[in-house]
Motif scaffolding. Structure first.
Motif, mmCIF file in Angstrom:
data_model
loop_
_atom_site.group_PDB
_atom_site.id
_atom_site.type_symbol
_atom_site.label_atom_id
_atom_site.label_comp_id
_atom_site.label_asym_id
_atom_site.label_seq_id
_atom_site.Cartn_x
_atom_site.Cartn_y
_atom_site.Cartn_z
ATOM 1 N N GLY A 1 52.779 1.004 27.727
ATOM 2 C CA GLY A 1 52.571 1.187 26.294
ATOM 3 C C GLY A 1 52.638 2.647 25.888
ATOM 4 O O GLY A 1 53.150 2.985 24.817
ATOM 5 N N THR A 2 52.143 3.534 26.747
ATOM 6 C CA THR A 2 52.219 4.972 26.478
ATOM 7 C C THR A 2 53.676 5.407 26.371
ATOM 8 O O THR A 2 54.052 6.151 25.458
ATOM 9 C CB THR A 2 51.501 5.767 27.586
ATOM 10 N N LYS A 3 54.509 4.923 27.286
ATOM 11 C CA LYS A 3 55.946 5.246 27.249
ATOM 12 C C LYS A 3 56.612 4.630 26.017
ATOM 13 O O LYS A 3 57.430 5.266 25.353
ATOM 14 C CB LYS A 3 56.631 4.754 28.522
ATOM 15 N N ALA A 4 56.249 3.388 25.719
ATOM 16 C CA ALA A 4 56.832 2.711 24.558
ATOM 17 C C ALA A 4 56.460 3.423 23.263
ATOM 18 O O ALA A 4 57.295 3.565 22.362
ATOM 19 C CB ALA A 4 56.373 1.252 24.506
ATOM 20 N N LEU A 5 55.218 3.881 23.172
ATOM 21 C CA LEU A 5 54.773 4.597 21.974
ATOM 22 C C LEU A 5 55.570 5.876 21.786
ATOM 23 O O LEU A 5 56.046 6.167 20.682
ATOM 24 C CB LEU A 5 53.273 4.888 22.061
ATOM 25 N N ALA A 6 55.745 6.654 22.849
ATOM 26 C CA ALA A 6 56.524 7.894 22.762
ATOM 27 C C ALA A 6 57.967 7.598 22.360
ATOM 28 O O ALA A 6 58.548 8.298 21.516
ATOM 29 C CB ALA A 6 56.485 8.642 24.090
ATOM 30 N N PHE A 7 58.558 6.558 22.941
ATOM 31 C CA PHE A 7 59.939 6.176 22.617
ATOM 32 C C PHE A 7 60.052 5.737 21.153
ATOM 33 O O PHE A 7 60.986 6.120 20.443
ATOM 34 C CB PHE A 7 60.391 5.050 23.555
ATOM 35 N N HIS A 8 59.082 4.951 20.715
ATOM 36 C CA HIS A 8 59.082 4.460 19.327
ATOM 37 C C HIS A 8 58.973 5.626 18.340
ATOM 38 O O HIS A 8 59.715 5.681 17.350
ATOM 39 C CB HIS A 8 57.913 3.482 19.142
ATOM 40 N N SER B 1 50.353 -3.877 21.970
ATOM 41 C CA SER B 1 50.979 -3.586 20.684
ATOM 42 C C SER B 1 50.112 -2.577 19.943
ATOM 43 O O SER B 1 48.948 -2.363 20.288
ATOM 44 C CB SER B 1 51.145 -4.866 19.854
ATOM 45 N N PHE B 2 50.708 -1.960 18.937
ATOM 46 C CA PHE B 2 50.055 -0.871 18.222
ATOM 47 C C PHE B 2 50.002 -1.176 16.731
ATOM 48 O O PHE B 2 51.048 -1.234 16.076
ATOM 49 C CB PHE B 2 50.828 0.437 18.447
ATOM 50 N N PRO B 3 48.799 -1.373 16.188
ATOM 51 C CA PRO B 3 48.705 -1.692 14.764
ATOM 52 C C PRO B 3 49.258 -0.586 13.855
ATOM 53 O O PRO B 3 49.757 -0.879 12.773
ATOM 54 C CB PRO B 3 47.215 -1.914 14.525
ATOM 55 N N ASP B 4 49.226 0.653 14.298
ATOM 56 C CA ASP B 4 49.784 1.743 13.491
ATOM 57 C C ASP B 4 51.301 1.798 13.564
ATOM 58 O O ASP B 4 51.934 2.509 12.773
ATOM 59 C CB ASP B 4 49.214 3.102 13.940
#
Length: 133
Positions: free
Chosen positions: A39-46, A18-21
């Motif tokens: 997580g890298t893919k999820a961050l880009a998608f988010h 998960s990402f606190p930011d």
């Protein structure tokens, strides 16, 4: 740009990230490496979703800032940290000038050809992999 990620592991579960930011941006994987890659893919998608909605993309907080922030105190017990790159796909390509040793260029071209890829596609996939590791 890299963002701090919390990597969690409960008994009898896969690794969670998960990402606190970015509250609500989560992913998982069978190994820590898988969780970080996912997580890298999820961050880009988010982030893409936030941009579509017109939301402001926060700059990354440092690990030091996050560790002392009382908002995250309950989440820090037993957590591991990772720095995850924000790798965006902006939907357009740009020609660049890169200097490489001729031997390296030949190896790139040979490998790209064996995989049925262009030189550019091969280099892009290699760089994406390198950013995640």
């Amino acid at each position: 740009m890299r963002y701090v990620a919390f990597v969690h592991k409960d008994p009898d579960s896969c690794y969670g990230i998960s990402f606190p930011d970015f509250p609500g941006c989560t992913s998982a994987g069978d190994t820590m490496d898988d969780a970080i890659a996912n997580g890298t893919k999820a961050l880009a998608f988010h982030v893409r979703g936030m941009e579509t909605d017109g939301d402001t993309i926060p700059g990354p907080h440092s690990l030091e800032e996050i560790v002392i922030d009382p908002e995250f105190a309950d989440e820090l017990d037993g957590v591991s940290f990772a720095l995850v790159p924000l790798v965006r796909d902006l939907g357009s390509t740009t020609r660049i000038n890169v200097s490489l040793d001729l031997g390296l260029l030949k190896a790139i071209d040979d490998e790209a050809r064996s995989r049925g890829q262009t030189r550019s596609a091969f280099i892009a996939s290699a760089v994406r992999r390198e950013l995640v590791e």
